[in-house]
Enzyme design. Structure first.
Site, PDB file in Angstrom:
ATOM      1  N   SER A 180       0.788  -1.273  -0.021  1.00  0.00           N
ATOM      2  CA  SER A 180      -0.199  -0.006   0.058  1.00  0.00           C
ATOM      3  C   SER A 180       1.004   1.405   0.215  1.00  0.00           C
ATOM      4  O   SER A 180       1.687   1.663  -1.126  1.00  0.00           O
ATOM      5  CB  SER A 180      -0.944   0.067   1.252  1.00  0.00           C
ATOM      6  OG  SER A 180      -2.110   0.944   0.895  1.00  0.00           O
TER       7      SER A 180
ATOM      8  N   ASP B  45      10.415   5.400 -10.180  1.00  0.00           N
ATOM      9  CA  ASP B  45      10.073   6.020 -11.572  1.00  0.00           C
ATOM     10  C   ASP B  45      10.962   7.363 -11.302  1.00  0.00           C
ATOM     11  O   ASP B  45      11.271   7.540 -12.717  1.00  0.00           O
ATOM     12  CB  ASP B  45       8.835   6.432 -11.389  1.00  0.00           C
ATOM     13  CG  ASP B  45       7.743   5.181 -11.692  1.00  0.00           C
ATOM     14  OD1 ASP B  45       8.337   4.267 -11.951  1.00  0.00           O
ATOM     15  OD2 ASP B  45       6.665   5.201 -11.512  1.00  0.00           O
TER      16      ASP B  45
ATOM     17  N   LYS C 247      -0.811  -4.224  -3.326  1.00  0.00           N
ATOM     18  CA  LYS C 247      -2.243  -3.513  -3.047  1.00  0.00           C
ATOM     19  C   LYS C 247      -2.480  -2.081  -3.518  1.00  0.00           C
ATOM     20  O   LYS C 247      -1.735  -1.208  -2.817  1.00  0.00           O
ATOM     21  CB  LYS C 247      -2.158  -3.508  -1.358  1.00  0.00           C
ATOM     22  CG  LYS C 247      -3.580  -2.868  -0.904  1.00  0.00           C
ATOM     23  CD  LYS C 247      -3.881  -2.683   0.708  1.00  0.00           C
ATOM     24  CE  LYS C 247      -4.880  -1.928   0.843  1.00  0.00           C
ATOM     25  NZ  LYS C 247      -4.732  -0.403   0.650  1.00  0.00           N
TER      26      LYS C 247
END
Length: 803
Positions: free
Chosen positions: A522, A533, A548
């Site tokens: 999460s 990224d 999740k």
């Protein structure tokens, strides 16, 4: 509405109030159930109507919650439930009728009673020889329910035989362990005598402490259970070890029946509403008032109470920990191992708490700040007497799960000295009501102190971090990248939004690793994905994180009930309202965040993660955002992985993990265990010989390392939120568990915590390899181009990544 990315481990069910249609003084839980159903179909991401399809899923969830091994109900029972309720539970709930929950539970309770009676009779009358070639399924959650009582009896005979066989092996193992301990103690005593009688041998290598058995490099994800629970288990083992295997098996099932009979109608309704919520997705959850309070405590790491850790006892609750500086500690009378037998609110009458559930005792002791609770105890140092203690409740911080850090200075033996900052973060906590507690604020304090010590690189350890506050995940990302997007989200309409971190420049811009495992979920995945990224940090650990990729919000049910209703026990609904996405466009749902540098892990073969859950939302992608890369060039991942593979191949610790993973995978795929004593004993002996060999080899490597480096090992300093601003660092030799947890606990005879001290260099394998990888990054990446150091900010529009 507060949005959270919560731990994927479902909260345990606890007490609720039952529907009493005509009552004015109690919450009408039929009405609660109806409103929960409407809230789900109106607020859940899927916009799924509460219809016959959901009714069937709800019934499936409820039956599996009660009988997850499929051993108490029969096929006839389940067929009857389905015929009656498969397409009608929705109608009953919308009509405020929750009697089906009680009806099914009553049948379940009767089936358990029947089985316990069968077990008692079988143990008395059946002869279990343990010499057959039969086997038994390990997991039965996917197995069909027994066709009839005769088939059920045969399954249970196998279960009983397996239980008896396991207890017999436990007895044999206990005898062997005691013999080994005696031999080791004798050897240690002989070494000490030899050392005392031969002064010239004083420089000899000291005895090596017994190493833990290796099945994985570190413990897998676990809920926030206090470590001192092991103490209670040890006492239980001590009390029961003189019982026969038959007595222990029967007692276990009698305890199961007692716990089932202890559940009242309020507990049953809670199970039922939980089954309704999870019919929509694994992370949508109905929370009773107790569960909602515990959730707030988990999120804020503080509560109002007396500051004591309680453990269940047959005749009350035992004090197993006292928070340093908390109300009980300041009052000074309550001691460790005292036993609570009664509780009173202020000057009211005492309520006997013997044989009550631990949660109910805890609820009686907690209360509002400034109020007084009186507890009647049996003192540990005077079991024949009673004592009454009055304590004023106050705010109690729970420090053990707060962010903390280490400064690790590598030894010359490993090359050029590195100062490594290591931040441990177990969840993204926040104070939902007052904003007085913040993960980001705490981590920044630790980070700035580490930077003051001129660290060469940073590791953010998110292993077993199940998530928490979305806002904190976003703000924390901003400590490491300049202002820009962190995460995207999509709602049921398909509308896409995004959230930015707002720091003009990062607090720390040096070399960085994020360490994850399969239990990192999460909010952990949001942060890890964003830093991956941005090309800001290397992701190291298990092949992928949990997976999740959904956002939940907390909706108080009372807001949706009529104003004249009694709402004090209405509870909360944690409901999935969005899916989140990486700024590069891919989702973390199901697939998680894939490690740049994967390390061998037992968890990679275990059936855990979002993909193992029932009814998860699907994976998809959305268009990427534009964002500034932190560095122009990609990380030298290929070369680092090449170095890592070479080290792993040469490191026996990781080879143990690889070998154990293969064996475990084969065992999981077989899903059976033999009921033959000789075969089982051979399996056990093979395992014990293998692990003893591993322990001996580890001890030898640890000894050789200690001989080689002498005192020049790792220098470790511990940083907590209590000492981070003090002028002097706390070395490992002076750091205590009490400093870390803020709690004084009873001493334990055996401490098997995996602190790394049993391994070469005193560092557990994953941690040591992560430090090696950080060194690789520093060596291969002499002058990284960062957004903070260059005027050029390369805008990218990356393709969606299947992370």
């Amino acid at each position: 509405m507060n949005r959270f990315l919560l731990t994927p481990v479902a909260a345990a069910a606890s007490a609720l109030a039952l529907l009493i249609p005509s009552a004015q003084a109690e919450t009408n839980f039929g009405q609660v159930a109806m409103h929960v159903a409407y809230m789900l179909q109106n607020h859940h991401y899927s916009k799924q109507d509460f219809d016959d399809k959901v009714s069937g899923t709800m019934l499936h969830n409820y039956l599996n919650m009660l009988d997850f091994k499929h051993i108490f109900f029969t096929e006839q029972d389940v067929t009857g439930f389905k015929d009656k309720y498969d397409t009608t539970l929705d109608d009953h709930v919308l009509m405020r009728n929750i009697s089906p929950a009680l009806e099914i539970y009553d049948i379940y309770k009767e089936r358990v009673k029947d089985r316990v009676a069968f077990i008692k009779k079988a143990i008395e009358n059946e002869k279990f020889t343990f010499d057959s070639k039969r086997s038994i399924e390990i997991k039965r959650d996917k197995a069909p329910w027994p066709k009839d009582k005769a088939a059920q009896d045969q399954i249970w005979l196998d279960i009983i035989e397996d239980n008896l066989l396991a207890e017999r092996l436990v007895d044999e193992a206990r005898v062997r362990d005691e013999k080994k301990k005696a031999e080791k103690a004798a050897a240690k005593k002989a070494d000490a005598s030899a050392s005392n009688s031969k002064p010239e041998a004083s420089g000899a290598t000291p005895a090596v402490v017994e190493a833990p058995k290796v099945t994985a490099p570190e413990k897998a994800a676990a809920p926030d259970a206090p470590k001192v629970i092991a103490k209670t288990d040890a006492k239980k083992e001590k009390d029961e070890k003189d019982m026969t295997p038959k007595e222990r098996v029967l007692k276990d099932y009698e305890r199961l029946l007692e716990s089932i009979e202890e559940n009242d109608s309020k507990d049953v309704v809670n199970y039922f509403l939980s089954s309704l919520a999870t019919a929509y997705d694994p992370h949508t959850e109905y929370m009773s008032t107790d569960e909602a309070d515990n959730f707030k405590i988990h999120m804020s790491h503080q509560l109002v109470g007396i500051g004591a850790l309680l453990g269940q006892k047959d005749d009350g609750a035992e004090i197993q920990g006292i928070v340093v500086g908390g109300p009980a500690d300041k009052q000074g009378i309550l001691k460790l191992n005292d036993r609570i037998i009664a509780v009173a609110q202020g000057e009211e009458e005492f309520v006997d708490v013997k044989y009550l559930k631990l949660q109910k005792i805890v609820d009686m002791i907690r209360g509002e700040k400034g109020t007084t609770v009186r507890i009647k105890i049996v003192p540990a140092d005077d079991p024949s007497g009673n004592k009454v203690i009055a304590i004023v409740r106050d705010q109690v911080p729970l420090k053990e799960k707060l962010a903390n850090a280490e400064l690790l200075v590598t030894p010359p033996d490993l090359g050029k000295t590195l100062k490594v900052g290591w931040i441990n973060l177990s969840n993204f906590y926040a104070d939902m009501d007052n904003g007085a507690v913040s993960t980001t604020v705490d981590v920044e304090r630790l980070l700035r102190r580490l930077m003051k010590e001129k660290i060469d690189g940073l590791v953010l350890d998110l292993r077993d971090n199940g998530g928490g506050s979305l806002d904190e995940a976003i703000k924390l990302t901003g400590l490491f990248v300049p202002a820009g997007p962190v995460v995207q989200a999509k709602d049921w309409r398909g509308s896409i939004s995004w959230r930015d971190c707002e720091n003009e420049k990062p607090v720390y811009d040096g070399p960085m690793i994020v360490l994850t495992n399969k239990a990192s979920a999460s909010a952990s995945e949001i942060l890890a994905a964003a830093l991956q990224d941005y090309r800001r940090a290397l992701i190291v650990g298990d092949k992928s994180s949990f997976g999740k990729g959904t956002v939940q919000t907390i909706l108080p049910v009372e807001r949706y009930m009529p104003f004249f209703s009694d709402k004090k026990n209405a509870g909360d609904l944690k409901v999935t309202i969005q899916k989140f996405y990486r700024i590069a466009g891919g989702s973390t749902q199901l697939k998680g965040v894939e490690a740049d540098i994967p390390l061998p892990s037992i968890r990679d073969v275990l059936d855990i993660g979002e993909s193992a859950a029932e009814n998860p939302l699907p994976y998809d992608t959305i268009p990427p955002r534009k964002y500034p890369l932190f560095r122009k060039d990609p990380f030298p991942i290929e070369e680092i992985n090449s170095r890592v593979k070479s080290r792993i191949a040469a490191n026996p610790e990781f080879q143990y993990v690889v070998d154990e993973s293969k064996r475990l995978k084969e065992k999981i795929d077989r899903n059976i265990v033999t009921l033959n004593l000789q075969d089982r004993e051979k399996e056990r002996m093979d395992t014990e010989v293998r692990r003893d060999k591993q322990n001996d080899e580890r001890e030898q490597r640890t000894k050789e390392t200690a001989d080689r480096i002498k005192a020049a090992g790792f220098m470790t300093y511990h940083l907590t939120l209590d000492n981070v601003d003090k002028p002097d660092l706390v070395p490992d030799s002076a750091f205590t568990k009490e400093m870390n947890s803020g709690m004084r606990t009873a001493a334990k005879d055996d401490d098997n915590s995996n602190d790394g001290s049993k391994f070469p260099y005193g560092v557990e394998p994953v941690k040591l390899e992560t430090i090696h990888i950080l060194r690789d990054l520093v060596e291969l990446d002499h002058a990284p181009t960062t957004a903070a150091k260059t005027e050029e900010k390369t805008q990218v529009s990356a393709k969606p990544q299947a992370q």
